[in-house]
Design an enzyme around this catalytic site. Structure first.
Site, PDB file in Angstrom:
ATOM      1  N   ASN A  35      42.589  40.283  43.868  1.00  0.00           N
ATOM      2  CA  ASN A  35      43.595  39.735  44.775  1.00  0.00           C
ATOM      3  C   ASN A  35      43.374  40.274  46.186  1.00  0.00           C
ATOM      4  OD1 ASN A  35      45.132  42.382  44.213  1.00  0.00           O
ATOM      5  ND2 ASN A  35      45.152  41.330  42.241  1.00  0.00           N
ATOM      6  N   SER A  49      49.735  35.057  41.752  1.00  0.00           N
ATOM      7  CA  SER A  49      49.416  35.387  40.372  1.00  0.00           C
ATOM      8  C   SER A  49      48.943  34.114  39.654  1.00  0.00           C
ATOM      9  CB  SER A  49      50.703  35.924  39.730  1.00  0.00           C
ATOM     10  OG  SER A  49      50.489  36.251  38.407  1.00  0.00           O
ATOM     11  N   GLY A  50      47.893  34.232  38.854  1.00  0.00           N
ATOM     12  CA  GLY A  50      47.523  33.139  37.954  1.00  0.00           C
ATOM     13  C   GLY A  50      46.759  31.972  38.559  1.00  0.00           C
ATOM     14  N   SER A  79      50.330  40.330  40.798  1.00  0.00           N
ATOM     15  CA  SER A  79      50.982  41.473  40.139  1.00  0.00           C
ATOM     16  C   SER A  79      50.638  42.794  40.823  1.00  0.00           C
ATOM     17  CB  SER A  79      50.578  41.527  38.666  1.00  0.00           C
ATOM     18  OG  SER A  79      49.168  41.574  38.569  1.00  0.00           O
ATOM     19  N   GLU A  80      49.543  42.821  41.611  1.00  0.00           N
ATOM     20  CA  GLU A  80      49.176  44.057  42.310  1.00  0.00           C
ATOM     21  C   GLU A  80      49.806  44.153  43.705  1.00  0.00           C
ATOM     22  OE1 GLU A  80      48.101  46.560  41.051  1.00  0.00           O
ATOM     23  OE2 GLU A  80      46.649  46.157  39.479  1.00  0.00           O
ATOM     24  N   HIS A  98      41.135  43.638  46.551  1.00  0.00           N
ATOM     25  CA  HIS A  98      41.046  44.312  45.249  1.00  0.00           C
ATOM     26  C   HIS A  98      40.247  43.434  44.285  1.00  0.00           C
ATOM     27  CE1 HIS A  98      41.955  46.033  41.422  1.00  0.00           C
ATOM     28  NE2 HIS A  98      42.749  45.042  41.061  1.00  0.00           N
TER      29      HIS A  98
HETATM   30 ZN   LIG Z   1      43.169  44.571  39.097  1.00  0.00          ZN
END
Ligand SMILES: [Zn+2]
Length: 213
Positions: A35, A49-50, A79-80, A98
């Site tokens: 992400n 997300s996703g 989520s991060e 990331h």
């Molecule tokens: Zn990760």
């Protein structure tokens, strides 16, 4: 959000898509793993997300405030996102990347730091520390990463992957590419023999040379 902030946020959304595609094309991310985010003032644009990073559209990227509340966008932030926000509050970063790239994850799963065996490690601040393992998306993981990245542009995350920061997405993305290259060189060097780790004196000489023009 005023008109000027809106335009800047739209530009960052387009940049997130561009670097998401580049990360996927280079094999730094697979599917929905990994992400990216970028900061503009008190707002952060983050990948959702996703959604696979190579299929991202600008409107897919949510905009959150520095506490993580969504202020624009339909999709759920990555989520991060707590880790991204912690990095913005602890550092002067304007962008965070990331990934679970292969060689960074190999090093992160086997070592406590990536030793500097090539002087280009200095571009990331020297030896790259591995943040102790914690469950993804938790404040504990964010805290571990903040400690590991102090005075660095990059950190590895035990049994997980890599994270880099920069003054913008291009800089953070190039730091991710460089970190993956350094990890690959290290892992391949281990297969041939014992890689020589640069000494403090050798690293200092490189810094002096770089600053002497
Ligand atoms: Zn990760």
């Amino acid at each position: 959000m005023d008109e000027q902030a809106g335009e800047q946020v739209d530009e960052l959304r387009r940049e997130l898509c561009e670097y998401g595609r580049r990360a996927a094309a280079l094999g730094l991310v697979i599917g929905t793993s990994g992400n990216l985010s970028a900061r503009e003032g008190d707002l952060v644009v983050v990948t959702p997300s996703g959604v696979a990073l190579d299929r991202l559209r600008p409107e897919d990227c949510p905009v959150v405030d520095l506490e993580g509340h969504v202020v624009q966008g339909e999709r759920k932030p990555s989520s991060e996102t707590p880790m991204h926000l912690a990095l913005y509050s602890a550092t002067g970063a304007r962008a965070v990347v990331h990934t679970h790239s292969v060689f960074a994850t190999v090093v992160a799963s086997t070592m406590t730091e990536l030793p500097p065996i090539h002087y280009n490690a200095l571009l990331l601040g020297g030896a790259v520390r591995v943040a102790p393992y914690a469950t993804y998306g938790t404040p504990e993981l964010a805290r571990n990463v903040i400690a590991a990245i102090e005075n660095r542009q990059a950190a590895l995350m035990a049994s997980h992957g890599a994270v880099t920061i920069g003054g913008g997405l291009e800089q953070a993305f190039e730091a991710t590419r460089l970190l993956e290259w350094l990890c690959e060189v290290y892992v391949r060097a281990l297969g041939v023999g014992r890689p020589a780790v640069l000494t403090e004196d050798q690293l200092t000489a490189v810094i002096e040379r770089a600053f002497s023009g």
